[in-house]
Design an enzyme around this catalytic site. Sequence first.
Site, mmCIF file in Angstrom:
data_model
loop_
_atom_site.group_PDB
_atom_site.id
_atom_site.type_symbol
_atom_site.label_atom_id
_atom_site.label_comp_id
_atom_site.label_asym_id
_atom_site.label_seq_id
_atom_site.Cartn_x
_atom_site.Cartn_y
_atom_site.Cartn_z
ATOM 1 N N ASP A 38 49.841 43.149 79.779
ATOM 2 C CA ASP A 38 49.511 43.524 78.403
ATOM 3 C C ASP A 38 48.101 44.106 78.290
ATOM 4 O OD1 ASP A 38 51.926 42.809 77.379
ATOM 5 O OD2 ASP A 38 51.301 40.836 76.676
ATOM 6 N N LYS A 60 49.628 47.750 74.332
ATOM 7 C CA LYS A 60 49.345 48.673 73.231
ATOM 8 C C LYS A 60 47.960 49.274 73.464
ATOM 9 C CE LYS A 60 48.970 48.194 68.212
ATOM 10 N NZ LYS A 60 48.951 47.167 67.168
ATOM 11 N N MET A 173 44.151 37.379 65.042
ATOM 12 C CA MET A 173 44.795 38.537 64.401
ATOM 13 C C MET A 173 44.519 38.550 62.898
ATOM 14 S SD MET A 173 48.396 38.398 66.480
ATOM 15 C CE MET A 173 48.543 36.623 66.483
HETATM 16 C C1 LIG Z 1 48.710 38.564 70.119
HETATM 17 S S1 LIG Z 1 47.392 37.444 70.021
HETATM 18 C C2 LIG Z 1 47.460 36.784 71.650
HETATM 19 C C3 LIG Z 1 46.732 35.478 71.792
HETATM 20 C C4 LIG Z 1 46.759 34.955 73.211
HETATM 21 N N1 LIG Z 1 48.075 34.566 73.594
HETATM 22 C C5 LIG Z 1 45.794 33.785 73.416
HETATM 23 O O1 LIG Z 1 46.237 32.664 73.678
HETATM 24 O O2 LIG Z 1 44.584 34.047 73.368
HETATM 25 C C6 LIG Z 1 46.013 38.531 70.113
HETATM 26 C C7 LIG Z 1 44.820 38.008 69.324
HETATM 27 O O3 LIG Z 1 44.144 37.014 70.074
HETATM 28 C C8 LIG Z 1 42.754 37.072 69.807
HETATM 29 N N2 LIG Z 1 42.057 37.363 71.073
HETATM 30 C C9 LIG Z 1 42.601 37.475 72.282
HETATM 31 N N3 LIG Z 1 41.658 37.685 73.228
HETATM 32 C C10 LIG Z 1 40.471 37.698 72.571
HETATM 33 C C11 LIG Z 1 39.120 37.848 72.982
HETATM 34 N N4 LIG Z 1 38.770 38.022 74.264
HETATM 35 N N5 LIG Z 1 38.151 37.799 72.036
HETATM 36 C C12 LIG Z 1 38.452 37.598 70.741
HETATM 37 N N6 LIG Z 1 39.725 37.445 70.298
HETATM 38 C C13 LIG Z 1 40.722 37.486 71.187
HETATM 39 C C14 LIG Z 1 42.562 38.176 68.766
HETATM 40 O O4 LIG Z 1 42.644 37.584 67.489
HETATM 41 C C15 LIG Z 1 43.763 39.052 69.039
HETATM 42 O O5 LIG Z 1 44.062 39.860 67.918
#
Ligand SMILES: C[S@@+](CC[C@H](N)C(=O)[O-])C[C@H]1O[C@@H](n2cnc3c(N)ncnc32)[C@H](O)[C@@H]1O
Length: 255
Positions: A38, A60, A173
């Site tokens: 991803d 994406k 998100m």
């Molecule tokens: C589809 S969700 C996936 C979450 C993922 N499964 C997790 O456990 O971190 C994606 C969201 O996770 C958050 N996110 C993921 N990685 C991040 C990072 N390195 N810094 C800040 N937010 C992050 C953001 O809110 C992003 O829009």
Amino acid sequence: MNIKTPKLTVVGAGPGDVDLITIKGIKAIESADVILYDALINEELLKYASKNTEIIFVGKRKGCYAFQQEQINELIVAKAKEKGHVVRLKGGDPFIFGRGAEEIDYVKPFGLETFVVPGISSAIAVHAYQGIPLTKRGASESFWVITGTTKAHQLSEDVAIAAKSTATVIILMGMSKLDEIVRVFSSENKQDTPIAIIQDGTTENEKVGFGTISTICKVVEEKELANPSIIVIGDVVKERVELSSLVKNLNENIS
Ligand SMILES: C[S@@+](CC[C@H](N)C(=O)[O-])C[C@H]1O[C@@H](n2cnc3c(N)ncnc32)[C@H](O)[C@@H]1O
């Protein structure tokens, strides 16, 4: 001919820092015949794959999906039947807003063996690099992790329930719904509650904004904060501790 058992391992790659993956996750990558990964994955992790591993980006970029979810599901099945072990590499933890369970549900009737390797979720790690504890005696006794955007593209109704509590609230998100989030907390008289927004947490592109419910929209505008970000709301934000650079220290110790 050596026919491999078709199998899927859904692997959590951690929040961004290449070292924040588990040893089990690395072993899964090493043994993969195919990796589907991803957008939020640190691509440096792909160095653990063997040179014969087929690597496919399915995320994406610039607002466009390389594959729709249905196509990813079908690709997993097709590649597992063709080559054997498919690793589905996902950001953070695959079972926290990661569609990991959906993909396992889909492939099961096709006879694939299925495994999961948990990952360090952004929800419970990104704030730590900014020195923010999620719980602290006297400041917070619990935390909620909520999606800002549901399947129906609405702010989760759980945000309003969480805003009534004294818990730390972590919203993933949620950037496109920040105005609404501010309104929900303001209606609970929480205008002065501290809030942090951390973008690209644990990576070299990390950006952060601190404020209160009443000031945060301006902070976001000034600092041009955007996705991917986590939003942390609660008194723990002002309890943050000062940290030296962990990454730098570890590397100095190794060399
Ligand atoms: C589809 S969700 C996936 C979450 C993922 N499964 C997790 O456990 O971190 C994606 C969201 O996770 C958050 N996110 C993921 N990685 C991040 C990072 N390195 N810094 C800040 N937010 C992050 C953001 O809110 C992003 O829009």
